[in-house]
Design an enzyme around this catalytic site. Structure first.
Site, PDB file in Angstrom:
ATOM      1  CB  THR A  16      -0.942  -0.008   1.215  1.00  9.18           C
ATOM      2  OG1 THR A  16      -1.834  -1.137   1.108  1.00  9.18           O
ATOM      3  CG2 THR A  16      -1.765   1.270   1.286  1.00  9.18           C
ATOM      4  CE  LYS A  37      -6.725  -3.937  -0.819  1.00  9.85           C
ATOM      5  NZ  LYS A  37      -5.291  -4.284  -0.796  1.00  9.85           N
ATOM      6  CG  ASP A  50      -4.978  -1.794   2.124  1.00  6.64           C
ATOM      7  OD1 ASP A  50      -4.749  -1.461   3.300  1.00  6.64           O
ATOM      8  OD2 ASP A  50      -4.871  -2.954   1.707  1.00  6.64           O
ATOM      9  CB  ALA A 112      -6.138  -8.740  -1.132  1.00  3.91           C
ATOM     10  CB  SER A 172       9.411  -2.379   4.351  1.00  6.57           C
ATOM     11  OG  SER A 172       9.762  -1.857   5.614  1.00  6.57           O
ATOM     12  N   GLY A 203       9.197   2.345   7.545  1.00  3.96           N
ATOM     13  CA  GLY A 203       8.551   3.411   8.292  1.00  3.96           C
ATOM     14  C   GLY A 203       8.039   4.558   7.454  1.00  3.96           C
TER      15      GLY A 203
END
Length: 239
Positions: A16, A37, A50, A112, A172, A203
């Site tokens: 997302t 979505k 999301d 998803a 990430s 983050g």
């Protein structure tokens, strides 16, 4: 591209937030953007989903659309069956995305979980939607140990279905990357057979929206509207 399908190697890989970064870069280039979505699970009717999170980060210029919502945090087909609500089908998603593409320069279809998570009892998936649309897929992958296997499996499935994998974004990137993560910067594009197109820092989704928008282009390669350079990133992280 008018429609880009965004999938992940699994859940909680930063899909997302990566979608929001792509939306920011496109909007900064003057493109009108919608995020779709198909099936939101694990969220009550009064909670943000999301697509709403993408808009929170990317700004109100991005339009959010959701086809179905199910309260339990399960695969869409299972969540639909348990809730007694109608499932979403790949054809529904493709039709909605194509309609949005008539009014927007870019439509981001965020799945998803992973590519083969089932929408319905017939086994329809996001991969089927991408093939119906003839749209490329952006794969959001985790950084560390295990990501090479899931990335290659996803890439192979797309190839079998003759769906183009436009590239991989690390969803990430850890503040203190371990050896596996650093090595994966070089190995991910090899196993995917597609370029590494960005790395979103760990983050990033917790940043204030204004800061997120100011920095999003730094995390994405020029192919996605940003300034991120895979070679420079790999050289820096290797050191």
């Amino acid at each position: 591209m008018a429609i880009l399908v965004v999938t992940g190697t699994g859940t909680e890989v930063g899909k997302t937030v990566a979608t929001a970064a792509v939306a920011v870069a496109a909007a900064a280039a003057g493109r009108s953007v919608a995020v779709l979505k198909p099936a939101q699970t694990g969220v009550r009717p009064d909670e943000r989903g999301d697509a709403d999170e993408v808009v929170r980060l990317a700004g109100d210029a991005v339009a959010a659309h959701e086809l179905a919502r199910y309260p339990e945090p399960l695969a869409p087909a299972t969540a639909a069956r348990r809730s007694g609500l109608a499932p979403v089908h790949p054809e529904d998603v493709a039709e909605a995305a194509a309609k949005l593409a008539t009014d927007h320069d870019l439509v981001l279809v965020e799945g998803a979980g992973g590519l083969l998570v089932r929408f319905d009892e017939a086994g329809g998936t996001l991969a089927d939607t991408a093939r119906l649309l003839g749209a490329p897929v952006l794969l959001v992958a985790s950084a560390g140990l295990g990501t090479l296997n899931t990335t290659e499996l996803t890439a192979r499935e797309l190839a079998v279905r003759e769906v183009r994998l436009t590239g991989v974004v690390i969803g990430s990137w850890p503040k203190a990357a371990d050896l596996a993560s650093r090595c994966n910067v070089a190995d991910l594009p090899v196993v995917a057979g597609a370029p590494l197109l960005g790395a979103v820092p760990e983050g990033a989704g917790a940043l204030e929206p204004a800061e997120f928008r100011a920095r999003a282009g730094e995390w994405l390669a020029p192919a996605l509207g940003g300034t991120w350079d895979a070679g420079a990133f790999a050289a820096r992280e290797a050191g």
